[in-house]
Design a protein around this motif. Structure first.
Motif, PDB file in Angstrom:
ATOM      1  N   PRO A 104       0.767  -1.317  -0.060  1.00 34.37           N
ATOM      2  CA  PRO A 104      -0.040  -0.005  -0.061  1.00 34.37           C
ATOM      3  C   PRO A 104       0.873   1.274   0.095  1.00 34.37           C
ATOM      4  O   PRO A 104       0.295   2.380  -0.462  1.00 34.37           O
ATOM      5  CB  PRO A 104      -0.882  -0.194   1.221  1.00 34.37           C
ATOM      6  N   ASP A 105       2.167   1.084   0.260  1.00 34.61           N
ATOM      7  CA  ASP A 105       2.991   2.265   0.330  1.00 34.61           C
ATOM      8  C   ASP A 105       3.502   2.483  -1.306  1.00 34.61           C
ATOM      9  O   ASP A 105       4.320   3.782  -1.237  1.00 34.61           O
ATOM     10  CB  ASP A 105       4.146   2.226   1.151  1.00 34.61           C
ATOM     11  N   GLU A 106       3.115   1.784  -2.163  1.00 37.75           N
ATOM     12  CA  GLU A 106       3.689   2.019  -3.508  1.00 37.75           C
ATOM     13  C   GLU A 106       2.563   2.410  -4.446  1.00 37.75           C
ATOM     14  O   GLU A 106       1.523   2.166  -4.539  1.00 37.75           O
ATOM     15  CB  GLU A 106       4.274   0.668  -3.881  1.00 37.75           C
ATOM     16  N   VAL A 107       3.290   3.155  -5.733  1.00 31.13           N
ATOM     17  CA  VAL A 107       2.534   3.289  -6.914  1.00 31.13           C
ATOM     18  C   VAL A 107       3.438   2.754  -8.033  1.00 31.13           C
ATOM     19  O   VAL A 107       4.590   2.793  -8.090  1.00 31.13           O
ATOM     20  CB  VAL A 107       2.307   4.648  -7.099  1.00 31.13           C
ATOM     21  N   TRP A 108       2.629   1.652  -8.824  1.00 29.63           N
ATOM     22  CA  TRP A 108       3.498   0.932  -9.728  1.00 29.63           C
ATOM     23  C   TRP A 108       3.116   1.675 -11.192  1.00 29.63           C
ATOM     24  O   TRP A 108       1.915   2.260 -11.357  1.00 29.63           O
ATOM     25  CB  TRP A 108       2.875  -0.240  -9.920  1.00 29.63           C
ATOM     26  N   THR A 118      17.478  -1.606 -18.263  1.00 30.51           N
ATOM     27  CA  THR A 118      18.493  -1.813 -17.082  1.00 30.51           C
ATOM     28  C   THR A 118      18.267  -0.797 -15.933  1.00 30.51           C
ATOM     29  O   THR A 118      18.513  -0.884 -15.109  1.00 30.51           O
ATOM     30  CB  THR A 118      19.909  -1.955 -17.579  1.00 30.51           C
ATOM     31  N   GLU A 119      17.749   0.256 -16.544  1.00 25.78           N
ATOM     32  CA  GLU A 119      17.431   1.712 -15.702  1.00 25.78           C
ATOM     33  C   GLU A 119      16.382   2.370 -16.160  1.00 25.78           C
ATOM     34  O   GLU A 119      16.136   2.403 -17.501  1.00 25.78           O
ATOM     35  CB  GLU A 119      18.726   2.465 -15.655  1.00 25.78           C
ATOM     36  N   MET A 120      15.851   3.215 -15.308  1.00 25.48           N
ATOM     37  CA  MET A 120      14.551   4.012 -15.728  1.00 25.48           C
ATOM     38  C   MET A 120      15.322   5.135 -16.547  1.00 25.48           C
ATOM     39  O   MET A 120      16.270   5.869 -16.175  1.00 25.48           O
ATOM     40  CB  MET A 120      13.959   4.540 -14.781  1.00 25.48           C
ATOM     41  N   GLY A 140       7.471   5.049  -5.527  1.00 21.30           N
ATOM     42  CA  GLY A 140       6.877   4.709  -6.850  1.00 21.30           C
ATOM     43  C   GLY A 140       8.018   3.803  -7.487  1.00 21.30           C
ATOM     44  O   GLY A 140       9.130   3.837  -7.326  1.00 21.30           O
ATOM     45  N   VAL A 141       7.500   2.774  -7.953  1.00 20.00           N
ATOM     46  CA  VAL A 141       8.423   1.724  -8.712  1.00 20.00           C
ATOM     47  C   VAL A 141       7.948   1.669 -10.227  1.00 20.00           C
ATOM     48  O   VAL A 141       6.911   1.501 -10.684  1.00 20.00           O
ATOM     49  CB  VAL A 141       8.099   0.341  -8.127  1.00 20.00           C
ATOM     50  N   ILE A 142       8.850   1.487 -11.060  1.00 18.66           N
ATOM     51  CA  ILE A 142       8.869   1.432 -12.456  1.00 18.66           C
ATOM     52  C   ILE A 142       9.144  -0.282 -12.857  1.00 18.66           C
ATOM     53  O   ILE A 142      10.058  -0.745 -12.434  1.00 18.66           O
ATOM     54  CB  ILE A 142       9.741   2.222 -13.234  1.00 18.66           C
ATOM     55  N   TYR A 143       8.214  -0.800 -13.252  1.00 19.84           N
ATOM     56  CA  TYR A 143       8.381  -2.131 -13.605  1.00 19.84           C
ATOM     57  C   TYR A 143       8.187  -2.189 -15.422  1.00 19.84           C
ATOM     58  O   TYR A 143       7.500  -1.546 -15.979  1.00 19.84           O
ATOM     59  CB  TYR A 143       7.363  -3.203 -13.332  1.00 19.84           C
ATOM     60  N   GLN A 144       9.055  -3.126 -16.057  1.00 18.38           N
ATOM     61  CA  GLN A 144       8.826  -3.649 -17.339  1.00 18.38           C
ATOM     62  C   GLN A 144       8.494  -5.011 -17.443  1.00 18.38           C
ATOM     63  O   GLN A 144       9.089  -5.920 -16.853  1.00 18.38           O
ATOM     64  CB  GLN A 144      10.204  -3.462 -17.914  1.00 18.38           C
ATOM     65  N   GLY A 158      13.419   0.497 -11.596  1.00 23.89           N
ATOM     66  CA  GLY A 158      13.781   1.480 -10.497  1.00 23.89           C
ATOM     67  C   GLY A 158      12.784   2.006  -9.538  1.00 23.89           C
ATOM     68  O   GLY A 158      11.452   1.554  -9.837  1.00 23.89           O
ATOM     69  N   ARG A 159      13.204   2.751  -8.414  1.00 21.17           N
ATOM     70  CA  ARG A 159      12.451   3.331  -7.428  1.00 21.17           C
ATOM     71  C   ARG A 159      12.729   4.670  -7.302  1.00 21.17           C
ATOM     72  O   ARG A 159      13.711   5.174  -7.419  1.00 21.17           O
ATOM     73  CB  ARG A 159      12.464   2.440  -6.048  1.00 21.17           C
ATOM     74  N   VAL A 160      11.648   5.195  -6.910  1.00 21.63           N
ATOM     75  CA  VAL A 160      11.685   6.840  -6.604  1.00 21.63           C
ATOM     76  C   VAL A 160      10.896   7.079  -5.298  1.00 21.63           C
ATOM     77  O   VAL A 160      10.022   6.148  -4.997  1.00 21.63           O
ATOM     78  CB  VAL A 160      11.318   7.792  -7.452  1.00 21.63           C
ATOM     79  N   GLY A 161      11.281   8.082  -4.605  1.00 23.71           N
ATOM     80  CA  GLY A 161      10.800   8.390  -3.273  1.00 23.71           C
ATOM     81  C   GLY A 161       9.968   9.718  -3.648  1.00 23.71           C
ATOM     82  O   GLY A 161      10.088  10.606  -4.466  1.00 23.71           O
ATOM     83  N   ARG A 162       8.970   9.703  -2.765  1.00 23.96           N
ATOM     84  CA  ARG A 162       8.067  11.014  -2.677  1.00 23.96           C
ATOM     85  C   ARG A 162       8.966  12.384  -2.224  1.00 23.96           C
ATOM     86  O   ARG A 162       9.644  12.379  -1.411  1.00 23.96           O
ATOM     87  CB  ARG A 162       6.707  10.838  -1.747  1.00 23.96           C
TER      88      ARG A 162
END
Length: 190
Positions: A104-108, A118-120, A140-144, A158-162
């Protein structure tokens, strides 16, 4: 005899939707904030977006197909959630690919590509970081989505923070662009 489906695709995806005054998509913010400052995207180009090329339409159509397939495997209740963020007299619209109830703490955000990433990319990072604030999520998580002979999985790119302070800066940049677009709207009406 061959059947050319390109005209149907062009009718469905080739012509950009008309712009709505004061309304901006989070997925376009990188082009607006970085392109506007570098001279690569003018307010005129944003307001009067050109028709997409066949290659662009096919890429988008393929990405939509993969998104739909992945969303079929996830809980549809948490897919394609939309939020609108009001700033002064503009609205920033975002549509999250997935808000996972199990995290619940993530947005995908799902990003498709023919090549294994290999990277965002910088624009993917910006969009996902915007979503953190807009959807009130710390991460926030970026998925392929990846398919191979062993199955299908979501590759963590990759992941980013608020960062709400950064978010406010981005809104300021968007608003500067908006003021230039407003001059065009006024001229359209007169």
């Amino acid at each position: 005899m061959d059947i050319n489906l390109t005209p149907i695709l062009e009718k469905k995806m080739g012509t950009p939707r008309p712009r709505t005054r004061g309304r901006y998509n989070a997925s376009e913010l990188y082009a607006i904030t970085h392109g506007f400052r570098s001279g690569k995207l003018t307010p005129e180009q944003w307001l009067h977006a050109p028709k997409k090329t066949v290659k662009e339409m096919l890429t988008m159509w393929g990405g939509i197909g993969i998104h739909n397939q992945i969303q079929d495997l996830l809980n549809p209740k948490y897919c394609e959630n939309k939020v609108e963020f009001v700033y002064r007299d503009i609205i920033l619209v975002a549509k999250a690919d997935y808000l996972p109830p199990e995290n619940p703490d993530e947005v995908w955000e799902l990003k498709t590509s023919k090549k294994l990433m290999t990277e965002m990319k910088p624009w993917q990072r910006l969009q996902t970081k915007l979503y953190c604030t807009m959807f009130e999520k710390p991460v926030g998580v970026i998925y392929q989505p990846v398919q191979d002979d062993n199955g299908i999985y979501l590759k963590d790119i990759g992941r980013v923070g608020r960062d709400d302070g950064w978010f406010q800066e981005q809104l300021g940049l968007l608003y500067s662009f908006h003021l230039e677009v407003e001059k065009l709207w006024v001229n359209l009406k007169t």
